[in-house]
Design an enzyme around this catalytic site. Sequence first.
Site, PDB file in Angstrom:
ATOM      1  N   HIS A 158      -3.599  28.596 -47.917  1.00  0.00           N
ATOM      2  CA  HIS A 158      -4.799  28.292 -48.711  1.00  0.00           C
ATOM      3  C   HIS A 158      -5.129  29.377 -49.725  1.00  0.00           C
ATOM      4  O   HIS A 158      -5.959  29.172 -50.600  1.00  0.00           O
ATOM      5  CB  HIS A 158      -5.996  28.066 -47.781  1.00  0.00           C
ATOM      6  CG  HIS A 158      -5.905  26.779 -47.031  1.00  0.00           C
ATOM      7  ND1 HIS A 158      -6.609  25.656 -47.385  1.00  0.00           N
ATOM      8  CD2 HIS A 158      -5.147  26.426 -45.974  1.00  0.00           C
ATOM      9  CE1 HIS A 158      -6.307  24.670 -46.561  1.00  0.00           C
ATOM     10  NE2 HIS A 158      -5.413  25.113 -45.690  1.00  0.00           N
ATOM     11  N   ASP A 366      -8.241  33.660 -56.519  1.00  0.00           N
ATOM     12  CA  ASP A 366      -8.653  32.627 -55.565  1.00  0.00           C
ATOM     13  C   ASP A 366      -7.517  31.623 -55.423  1.00  0.00           C
ATOM     14  O   ASP A 366      -6.947  31.195 -56.433  1.00  0.00           O
ATOM     15  CB  ASP A 366      -9.905  31.907 -56.122  1.00  0.00           C
ATOM     16  CG  ASP A 366     -10.874  31.481 -55.026  1.00  0.00           C
ATOM     17  OD1 ASP A 366     -10.431  31.297 -53.888  1.00  0.00           O
ATOM     18  OD2 ASP A 366     -12.075  31.333 -55.327  1.00  0.00           O
TER      19      ASP A 366
END
Length: 471
Positions: A158, A366
Amino acid sequence: MSRLIVISNRVAAPRPQGEGGAQGGLAVALSAALREYRGFWFGWSGNKTDEFTGHIDFQRHEGVTSATIDLEEQDVDEYYNGYANRTLWPLFHYRIDLAEYDRSFAGGYERVNERFADTVSPLIEPDDLVWVHDYHLIPLGAQLRERGLKNRIGFFLHIPFPPSRLMVSLPFHEGLVLSLLAYDVIGFQTEEWLESFRHYISRELGGHCEPDGTIHVGDRSVHAAAYPIGIDYAEFSAAARSEGAKCACERLTASAAGKHVIIGVDRLDYSKGLEERFLGYRRFLEEHEECQGKLFLLQIAPPSRGEVHTYEIIREDLDELSGRINGEFAEVDWVPIRYVNQGYDREDLAGFYRAAGIALITPLRDGMNLVAKEYVAAQDPENPGVLILSRFAGAALQLKDALLVNPYSKEEISDAIMKALSMPKEERVRRWQAMHESVQNEDVVWWRRSFVSALRGQKGESGTGRVEQRF
Ligand code: ADQ
């Protein structure tokens, strides 16, 4: 139909509407995915026990079966607070200055992965598809293979995968990356992180990467591809149309009293670039005196990982910085930053997004960033707001019509705020429509189908195309 077994560090059963609290992106995405399958979601309960027994607590809630174990305090310290959050998280977000390398952390990480494997492997049937999530559990696939599992096992990361030159700063990095080869499918959020992985494979392990995504190292072959995660569009857009969202929108709009609202929503984490964001906003206030008193930044940032010292420091730094900026610019009837340290439920959040004419989402790094996609989904199609997005968020590769900025640059943040404030409605609508199409089509269902389809060994596009296969 095969069962799907999802394994992640924490198991977050879906919460009843209205309970609120900040669920991480992973929890939000997977609760939706698991509702459709038989099978179960395995992981740590979040509780500690004096002695690890391997006892599994099964629960069923809103169509999702969870199977959880408790861990010992030492496990939590070394594996979760230690190796996962003080070694891998900073390293994978390019912050080798913050990464701590401690032998006991690595030992605890290995031990907990073994405990996961020992406990879950007897529950897995030969036909099951196994889907392991995130950096806490990289070696789990190899541990399951050691216990004789022949199932198709996939792994999804992720967070970003760091460039090789940073990855090599991790002691015993080869072992960690080699353990990934025990999986059949390895998924990354974007082509960029995939590229870093492929580079590491060829440069450090002498492997060979084929254009179709197959990677060969020695006699092992795996499929590695990008599967950008999306939001649960149906759920979120319904939340955005709800009474709760309408009330939240009205509440914020009323309290704004005609001022422009800029919104930021993030977990309180150094990767999210909050300090740089506040400084960029401060630069804007300095450069545009005429705008002072006419807008404010609503930053919602609930604390995360309270037990990790670095997070206490971020919290103190941000409290101080927001206080300083407010002290410097505030008037009796205006504060430039409303800084809120709490979580909100989906409906409130959707309402706040809608009331905000600008979203300022500027992580330094991110994996994806679901907040950016939620902001787009919550907008009024007739009069949408403007998304200012860091070019270093995985989401920037899909949301190209956002105002993309370098989050380290105060000037770029300041200029983007000005551009957003003065953007004509036609341009706002045009940009929003393009972003909305991507958020709606490449949602969490599309993501899950793409990944699970690859895990089943079926042909299908990853990352850029549509997977037609339904299951
Ligand atoms: P996170 O780092 O947690 O996830 P993100 O993708 O932004 O980051 O997801 C955060 C989720 O939590 C969003 O759904 C958001 O609405 C929710 N949230 C945040 N603050 C909240 C608040 N104050 N109140 C309520 N809800 C709040 C990791 C990676 C990301 C990746 C996701 C999913 O770091 O890059 O996008 O996993 O893969």
